[in-house]
Design a protein around this motif. Structure first.
Motif, PDB file in Angstrom:
ATOM      1  N   LEU A  47       4.986  16.659 -18.474  1.00 14.61           N
ATOM      2  CA  LEU A  47       5.418  15.738 -19.522  1.00 14.61           C
ATOM      3  C   LEU A  47       4.232  15.186 -20.310  1.00 14.61           C
ATOM      4  O   LEU A  47       4.290  15.070 -21.532  1.00 14.61           O
ATOM      5  N   VAL A  48       3.156  14.856 -19.621  1.00 14.12           N
ATOM      6  CA  VAL A  48       1.972  14.340 -20.299  1.00 14.12           C
ATOM      7  C   VAL A  48       1.397  15.406 -21.230  1.00 14.12           C
ATOM      8  O   VAL A  48       1.060  15.115 -22.381  1.00 14.12           O
ATOM      9  N   GLU A  49       1.312  16.634 -20.733  1.00 14.42           N
ATOM     10  CA  GLU A  49       0.802  17.727 -21.581  1.00 14.42           C
ATOM     11  C   GLU A  49       1.684  17.939 -22.801  1.00 14.42           C
ATOM     12  O   GLU A  49       1.189  18.117 -23.911  1.00 14.42           O
ATOM     13  N   THR A  50       2.979  17.922 -22.588  1.00 14.06           N
ATOM     14  CA  THR A  50       3.919  18.095 -23.698  1.00 14.06           C
ATOM     15  C   THR A  50       3.748  16.971 -24.717  1.00 14.06           C
ATOM     16  O   THR A  50       3.732  17.201 -25.927  1.00 14.06           O
TER      17      THR A  50
ATOM     18  N   ALA B 134       3.730   4.680 -21.725  1.00 15.08           N
ATOM     19  CA  ALA B 134       5.081   4.122 -21.702  1.00 15.08           C
ATOM     20  C   ALA B 134       6.063   5.119 -21.102  1.00 15.08           C
ATOM     21  O   ALA B 134       6.955   4.745 -20.332  1.00 15.08           O
ATOM     22  N   LEU B 135       5.887   6.401 -21.423  1.00 18.25           N
ATOM     23  CA  LEU B 135       6.750   7.447 -20.873  1.00 18.25           C
ATOM     24  C   LEU B 135       6.564   7.546 -19.360  1.00 18.25           C
ATOM     25  O   LEU B 135       7.542   7.581 -18.603  1.00 18.25           O
ATOM     26  N   VAL B 136       5.321   7.565 -18.916  1.00 18.76           N
ATOM     27  CA  VAL B 136       5.029   7.649 -17.477  1.00 18.76           C
ATOM     28  C   VAL B 136       5.596   6.431 -16.755  1.00 18.76           C
ATOM     29  O   VAL B 136       6.232   6.561 -15.709  1.00 18.76           O
ATOM     30  N   ASN B 137       5.382   5.230 -17.314  1.00 19.48           N
ATOM     31  CA  ASN B 137       5.908   4.009 -16.694  1.00 19.48           C
ATOM     32  C   ASN B 137       7.424   4.044 -16.603  1.00 19.48           C
ATOM     33  O   ASN B 137       8.008   3.617 -15.609  1.00 19.48           O
ATOM     34  N   SER B 138       8.054   4.568 -17.624  1.00 16.38           N
ATOM     35  CA  SER B 138       9.516   4.655 -17.631  1.00 16.38           C
ATOM     36  C   SER B 138      10.010   5.618 -16.551  1.00 16.38           C
ATOM     37  O   SER B 138      10.973   5.335 -15.852  1.00 16.38           O
ATOM     38  N   LEU B 139       9.329   6.733 -16.413  1.00 12.60           N
ATOM     39  CA  LEU B 139       9.744   7.735 -15.438  1.00 12.60           C
ATOM     40  C   LEU B 139       9.479   7.284 -13.997  1.00 12.60           C
ATOM     41  O   LEU B 139      10.141   7.749 -13.075  1.00 12.60           O
ATOM     42  N   CYS B 140       8.529   6.393 -13.819  1.00 16.48           N
ATOM     43  CA  CYS B 140       8.175   5.912 -12.473  1.00 16.48           C
ATOM     44  C   CYS B 140       8.683   4.494 -12.238  1.00 16.48           C
ATOM     45  O   CYS B 140       8.150   3.768 -11.412  1.00 16.48           O
ATOM     46  N   ARG B 141       9.734   4.105 -12.926  1.00 15.77           N
ATOM     47  CA  ARG B 141      10.187   2.709 -12.870  1.00 15.77           C
ATOM     48  C   ARG B 141      10.618   2.274 -11.477  1.00 15.77           C
ATOM     49  O   ARG B 141      10.374   1.134 -11.086  1.00 15.77           O
ATOM     50  N   GLU B 142      11.246   3.150 -10.700  1.00 14.37           N
ATOM     51  CA  GLU B 142      11.688   2.747  -9.361  1.00 14.37           C
ATOM     52  C   GLU B 142      10.498   2.514  -8.436  1.00 14.37           C
ATOM     53  O   GLU B 142      10.480   1.547  -7.671  1.00 14.37           O
ATOM     54  N   GLU B 143       9.519   3.385  -8.501  1.00 12.90           N
ATOM     55  CA  GLU B 143       8.316   3.220  -7.674  1.00 12.90           C
ATOM     56  C   GLU B 143       7.553   1.966  -8.121  1.00 12.90           C
ATOM     57  O   GLU B 143       7.057   1.205  -7.287  1.00 12.90           O
ATOM     58  N   ARG B 144       7.457   1.744  -9.414  1.00  8.11           N
ATOM     59  CA  ARG B 144       6.762   0.560  -9.937  1.00  8.11           C
ATOM     60  C   ARG B 144       7.511  -0.715  -9.519  1.00  8.11           C
ATOM     61  O   ARG B 144       6.896  -1.731  -9.200  1.00  8.11           O
ATOM     62  N   TYR B 145       8.838  -0.664  -9.500  1.00 11.02           N
ATOM     63  CA  TYR B 145       9.641  -1.805  -9.066  1.00 11.02           C
ATOM     64  C   TYR B 145       9.314  -2.159  -7.611  1.00 11.02           C
ATOM     65  O   TYR B 145       9.148  -3.334  -7.276  1.00 11.02           O
TER      66      TYR B 145
ATOM     67  N   ALA C 274       0.832  -1.206   0.000  1.00 15.94           N
ATOM     68  CA  ALA C 274       0.000   0.000   0.000  1.00 15.94           C
ATOM     69  C   ALA C 274       0.868   1.258   0.000  1.00 15.94           C
ATOM     70  O   ALA C 274       0.589   2.228  -0.720  1.00 15.94           O
ATOM     71  N   ASP C 275       1.943   1.240   0.789  1.00  9.49           N
ATOM     72  CA  ASP C 275       2.846   2.391   0.848  1.00  9.49           C
ATOM     73  C   ASP C 275       3.581   2.595  -0.476  1.00  9.49           C
ATOM     74  O   ASP C 275       3.740   3.728  -0.947  1.00  9.49           O
ATOM     75  N   ALA C 276       4.018   1.494  -1.089  1.00 15.67           N
ATOM     76  CA  ALA C 276       4.704   1.595  -2.386  1.00 15.67           C
ATOM     77  C   ALA C 276       3.757   2.146  -3.448  1.00 15.67           C
ATOM     78  O   ALA C 276       4.167   2.959  -4.297  1.00 15.67           O
ATOM     79  N   LYS C 277       2.491   1.748  -3.394  1.00 15.16           N
ATOM     80  CA  LYS C 277       1.500   2.288  -4.342  1.00 15.16           C
ATOM     81  C   LYS C 277       1.268   3.775  -4.085  1.00 15.16           C
ATOM     82  O   LYS C 277       1.053   4.545  -5.024  1.00 15.16           O
ATOM     83  N   TYR C 278       1.329   4.172  -2.833  1.00 19.26           N
ATOM     84  CA  TYR C 278       1.209   5.596  -2.507  1.00 19.26           C
ATOM     85  C   TYR C 278       2.327   6.383  -3.192  1.00 19.26           C
ATOM     86  O   TYR C 278       2.089   7.423  -3.816  1.00 19.26           O
ATOM     87  N   TRP C 279       3.572   5.878  -3.058  1.00 18.38           N
ATOM     88  CA  TRP C 279       4.710   6.582  -3.667  1.00 18.38           C
ATOM     89  C   TRP C 279       4.613   6.562  -5.191  1.00 18.38           C
ATOM     90  O   TRP C 279       4.963   7.556  -5.846  1.00 18.38           O
ATOM     91  N   LEU C 280       4.121   5.483  -5.760  1.00 15.76           N
ATOM     92  CA  LEU C 280       3.926   5.430  -7.207  1.00 15.76           C
ATOM     93  C   LEU C 280       2.890   6.463  -7.639  1.00 15.76           C
ATOM     94  O   LEU C 280       3.110   7.210  -8.602  1.00 15.76           O
ATOM     95  N   ASN C 281       1.792   6.530  -6.919  1.00 18.97           N
ATOM     96  CA  ASN C 281       0.749   7.512  -7.251  1.00 18.97           C
ATOM     97  C   ASN C 281       1.260   8.942  -7.094  1.00 18.97           C
ATOM     98  O   ASN C 281       0.915   9.822  -7.901  1.00 18.97           O
ATOM     99  N   GLU C 282       2.071   9.177  -6.077  1.00 19.39           N
ATOM    100  CA  GLU C 282       2.662  10.509  -5.898  1.00 19.39           C
ATOM    101  C   GLU C 282       3.558  10.864  -7.080  1.00 19.39           C
ATOM    102  O   GLU C 282       3.530  11.994  -7.558  1.00 19.39           O
TER     103      GLU C 282
END
Length: 137
Positions: A70-73, A86-97, A52-60
């Motif tokens: 970045l999404v707007e751009t 794919a861009l968002v997933n790449s940028l959040c790879r540590e939180e997703r890990y 749950a905490d890791a998902k919190y950090w991913l959502n943050e």
């Protein structure tokens, strides 16, 4: 609401410790299964909280201003939804890990706890059968 969110660094440290425990091979000794089962029950609960905490950090990370920019751009550049994701997933790879690792540890601890129950049940059945055999003599 006062959230007690575990830091990313602490999540990583705890998962490293839990993962080491989960990689120990257990014998079929019932006493060991009882002790390990007690530890696993705690780890199932803890990894659920860490998930749950890791998902919190991913959502943050996903909702951060940088991500929104970045999404707007990407949208202005006519990027597809798949490319933006794919861009968002790449940028959040540590939180997703951390999320993926928490899920894996939680599932592994749950399966190992089931194995402990099986070992204990087997030992009980063997004791019962041994008692029946001894009573027939």
């Amino acid at each position: 609401m006062n959230l007690l969110i575990t830091s990313r660094e602490q999540i990583l440290a705890e998962l490293t410790e839990i993962d080491s425990f989960l990689n120990i091979i257990m014998s079929e000794n019932a006493e060991e299964a009882v002790q390990r089962g007690n530890d696993l029950a705690v780890y199932v609960a803890r990894t659920g909280k860490l998930l749950a905490d890791a998902k919190y950090w991913l959502n943050e990370a996903v909702k951060s201003k940088v991500m929104q920019t970045l999404v707007e751009t990407a949208k202005n550049a006519k990027a597809t939804a798949t490319a933006i994701n794919a861009l968002v997933n790449s940028l959040c790879r540590e939180e997703r890990y951390l999320v993926d690792w928490c899920e894996r540890c939680n599932r592994t601890a749950t399966h190992q706890l089931s194995w402990c129950v099986t070992v204990i049940s087997k030992a009980k059945e063997e004791m019962k059968m041994a008692g029946m055999y001894n009573n027939k003599k």
